[in-house]
Design a protein around this motif. Structure first.
Motif, PDB file in Angstrom:
ATOM      1  N   UNK A  84       0.924  -1.059   0.063  1.00 56.79           N
ATOM      2  CA  UNK A  84      -0.055   0.035   0.039  1.00 56.79           C
ATOM      3  C   UNK A  84       0.835   1.269  -0.025  1.00 56.79           C
ATOM      4  N   UNK A  85       0.464   2.188  -0.666  1.00 57.43           N
ATOM      5  CA  UNK A  85       1.103   3.556  -0.694  1.00 57.43           C
ATOM      6  C   UNK A  85       0.567   4.631   0.043  1.00 57.43           C
ATOM      7  N   UNK A  86      -0.825   4.517   0.598  1.00 56.05           N
ATOM      8  CA  UNK A  86      -1.452   5.265   1.336  1.00 56.05           C
ATOM      9  C   UNK A  86      -0.723   5.391   2.819  1.00 56.05           C
ATOM     10  N   UNK A  87      -1.121   6.105   3.665  1.00 55.50           N
ATOM     11  CA  UNK A  87      -0.159   5.996   5.165  1.00 55.50           C
ATOM     12  C   UNK A  87      -1.194   5.025   5.866  1.00 55.50           C
ATOM     13  N   UNK A  88      -2.396   5.098   5.856  1.00 58.29           N
ATOM     14  CA  UNK A  88      -3.206   4.266   6.614  1.00 58.29           C
ATOM     15  C   UNK A  88      -2.771   2.903   6.446  1.00 58.29           C
ATOM     16  N   UNK A  89      -2.915   2.641   5.058  1.00 55.78           N
ATOM     17  CA  UNK A  89      -2.691   1.003   4.383  1.00 55.78           C
ATOM     18  C   UNK A  89      -0.975   0.685   5.190  1.00 55.78           C
ATOM     19  N   UNK A  90      -0.309   1.566   4.911  1.00 58.28           N
ATOM     20  CA  UNK A  90       1.088   1.131   5.171  1.00 58.28           C
ATOM     21  C   UNK A  90       1.307   0.842   6.898  1.00 58.28           C
ATOM     22  N   UNK A  91       0.500   1.561   7.506  1.00 55.31           N
ATOM     23  CA  UNK A  91       0.360   1.405   9.230  1.00 55.31           C
ATOM     24  C   UNK A  91      -0.180   0.162   9.196  1.00 55.31           C
ATOM     25  N   UNK A  92      -1.262  -0.357   8.699  1.00 60.91           N
ATOM     26  CA  UNK A  92      -1.972  -1.722   8.760  1.00 60.91           C
ATOM     27  C   UNK A  92      -1.142  -2.888   8.460  1.00 60.91           C
ATOM     28  N   UNK A  93      -0.096  -2.418   7.368  1.00 57.35           N
ATOM     29  CA  UNK A  93       0.880  -3.410   6.983  1.00 57.35           C
ATOM     30  C   UNK A  93       1.867  -3.541   8.205  1.00 57.35           C
ATOM     31  N   UNK A  94       2.478  -2.575   8.678  1.00 58.46           N
ATOM     32  CA  UNK A  94       3.535  -2.259   9.246  1.00 58.46           C
ATOM     33  C   UNK A  94       3.265  -2.633  10.883  1.00 58.46           C
ATOM     34  N   UNK A  95       2.332  -2.463  11.604  1.00 57.76           N
ATOM     35  CA  UNK A  95       2.101  -2.965  12.945  1.00 57.76           C
ATOM     36  C   UNK A  95       2.133  -4.406  13.353  1.00 57.76           C
ATOM     37  N   UNK A  96       1.366  -5.316  12.277  1.00 56.51           N
ATOM     38  CA  UNK A  96       1.534  -6.595  12.539  1.00 56.51           C
ATOM     39  C   UNK A  96       3.009  -7.168  12.380  1.00 56.51           C
ATOM     40  N   UNK A  97       3.794  -6.508  11.351  1.00 56.49           N
ATOM     41  CA  UNK A  97       5.131  -7.269  11.296  1.00 56.49           C
ATOM     42  C   UNK A  97       6.126  -6.616  12.324  1.00 56.49           C
ATOM     43  N   UNK A  98       5.742  -5.557  12.913  1.00 56.57           N
ATOM     44  CA  UNK A  98       6.531  -5.334  14.163  1.00 56.57           C
ATOM     45  C   UNK A  98       6.146  -6.201  15.355  1.00 56.57           C
ATOM     46  N   UNK A  99       4.950  -6.628  15.409  1.00 59.94           N
ATOM     47  CA  UNK A  99       4.541  -7.480  16.324  1.00 59.94           C
ATOM     48  C   UNK A  99       5.207  -8.927  16.065  1.00 59.94           C
ATOM     49  N   UNK A 100       5.252  -9.304  14.920  1.00 57.20           N
ATOM     50  CA  UNK A 100       5.864 -10.653  14.361  1.00 57.20           C
ATOM     51  C   UNK A 100       7.448 -10.751  14.625  1.00 57.20           C
ATOM     52  N   UNK A 101       7.885  -9.440  14.481  1.00 58.17           N
ATOM     53  CA  UNK A 101       9.375  -9.280  14.753  1.00 58.17           C
ATOM     54  C   UNK A 101       9.735  -9.685  16.130  1.00 58.17           C
ATOM     55  N   UNK A 102       8.816  -8.747  17.306  1.00 56.59           N
ATOM     56  CA  UNK A 102       8.955  -9.181  18.493  1.00 56.59           C
ATOM     57  C   UNK A 102       8.773 -10.473  19.011  1.00 56.59           C
ATOM     58  N   UNK A 103       7.875 -11.124  18.319  1.00 58.95           N
ATOM     59  CA  UNK A 103       7.404 -12.474  18.543  1.00 58.95           C
ATOM     60  C   UNK A 103       8.584 -13.417  18.222  1.00 58.95           C
ATOM     61  N   UNK A 104       9.479 -13.292  17.061  1.00 57.65           N
ATOM     62  CA  UNK A 104      10.646 -14.010  17.011  1.00 57.65           C
ATOM     63  C   UNK A 104      11.634 -13.919  17.818  1.00 57.65           C
ATOM     64  N   UNK A 105      11.573 -12.894  18.637  1.00 61.89           N
ATOM     65  CA  UNK A 105      12.738 -12.824  19.889  1.00 61.89           C
ATOM     66  C   UNK A 105      11.902 -13.591  21.201  1.00 61.89           C
ATOM     67  N   UNK A 106      10.836 -13.525  21.158  1.00 59.17           N
ATOM     68  CA  UNK A 106      10.066 -14.188  22.337  1.00 59.17           C
ATOM     69  C   UNK A 106      10.130 -15.680  22.112  1.00 59.17           C
ATOM     70  N   UNK A 107       9.885 -15.917  21.138  1.00 61.24           N
ATOM     71  CA  UNK A 107       9.984 -17.576  20.805  1.00 61.24           C
ATOM     72  C   UNK A 107      11.506 -17.955  20.590  1.00 61.24           C
ATOM     73  N   UNK A 108      12.266 -17.161  20.088  1.00 68.77           N
ATOM     74  CA  UNK A 108      13.613 -17.569  19.816  1.00 68.77           C
ATOM     75  C   UNK A 108      13.604 -18.483  18.671  1.00 68.77           C
ATOM     76  N   UNK A 109      12.667 -18.249  17.612  1.00 70.66           N
ATOM     77  CA  UNK A 109      12.573 -19.156  16.614  1.00 70.66           C
ATOM     78  C   UNK A 109      13.014 -18.362  15.322  1.00 70.66           C
ATOM     79  N   UNK A 110      13.501 -19.129  14.078  1.00 65.83           N
ATOM     80  CA  UNK A 110      13.823 -18.744  12.904  1.00 65.83           C
ATOM     81  C   UNK A 110      14.760 -17.310  13.054  1.00 65.83           C
ATOM     82  N   UNK A 111      15.662 -17.653  14.135  1.00 68.43           N
ATOM     83  CA  UNK A 111      16.784 -16.481  14.139  1.00 68.43           C
ATOM     84  C   UNK A 111      17.471 -16.231  13.040  1.00 68.43           C
TER      85      UNK A 111
END
Length: 233
Positions: A84-111
């Motif tokens: 997405x190129x609009x700000x709202x769409x980019x945020x909708x895409x960004x936040x789950x990916x940030x949560x997923x990144x933190x989850x990789x650390x929490x699980x210690x998986x797929x490092x």
């Protein structure tokens, strides 16, 4: 779902002001965020519960359930779809990916793929900050999530390469702290944010939290303004 949860959320916030040491109200606010489909606010609330003096007893179960949902979401929208190129769409895409990144650390998986994911998330973070799309309060919530993840990795090392996972977590903390510091200096009308900026500067020199962490990146453009991910303090 689709209900108005604002009254319930207000009562849980009031309960937190009465008994701030308890993590139960944060857990319940996280449940409301789940009902509203806000994955980032959900993570933040559970992080605050986990950092409380008396965390909610099943906080870790709720965190695992959240991270599983987000991992599935990110996987389902993976590949190379049009971004997405609009700000709202980019945020909708960004936040789950940030949560997923933190989850990789929490699980210690797929490092082995962590750094590539981190680079993508941080590049998008810088871009959204330049567009004044992520406000200072949301940025500090992201830093709090990283502090919680680092604390969890230190106190409950995941299976596998726990030292590398710990280094990654401290490095992410370091990067978010640097962005909070930059934004704080550009937002003089917020005493709380200014205080957080000072604490973040101090954290770079605190070996207990960031020992062996990579040095913070040089300050760059970034700002306040814009929307954010949720409304809890």
């Amino acid at each position: 779902l689709g209900k108005d949860w604002s009254v319930a959320a207000a009562h849980y916030r009031a309960a937190g002001r009465l008994i701030p040491s308890e993590g139960h109200h944060w857990n319940q606010l996280g449940v409301i965020a789940q009902f509203e489909g806000d994955h980032f606010l959900n993570l933040y609330c559970h992080a605050r519960s986990g950092l409380s003096e008396a965390p909610f007893a099943r906080n870790s179960d709720n965190v695992l359930a959240l991270l599983t949902r987000v991992e599935q979401l990110v996987t389902d929208t993976g590949g190379d779809p049009p971004r997405p190129t609009d700000k709202e769409g980019r945020c909708r895409r960004f936040y789950p990916r940030f949560v997923h990144l933190v989850g990789m650390l929490y699980h210690g998986s797929d490092l082995n793929s962590y750094k590539a994911n981190e680079e993508e998330v941080l590049i998008e973070l810088h871009s959204l900050l330049d567009l004044d799309t992520i406000d200072p309060r949301t940025l500090t919530k992201m830093a709090a999530c990283c502090i919680w993840a680092a604390a969890e990795v230190e106190s409950h090392p995941p299976s596998g390469d726990s030292r590398r996972c710990s280094d990654f977590a401290r490095g992410l903390c370091c990067h978010l702290f640097s962005k909070v510091s930059v934004v704080a200096r550009g937002t003089p009308d917020s005493p709380l944010l200014a205080t957080l900026g000072v604490l973040c500067d101090w954290a770079f020199h605190d070996a207990r939290l960031l020992r062996d962490a990579p040095p913070p990146p040089p300050p760059g453009p970034g700002g306040g303004g814009g929307g954010g991910g949720g409304g809890e303090d």
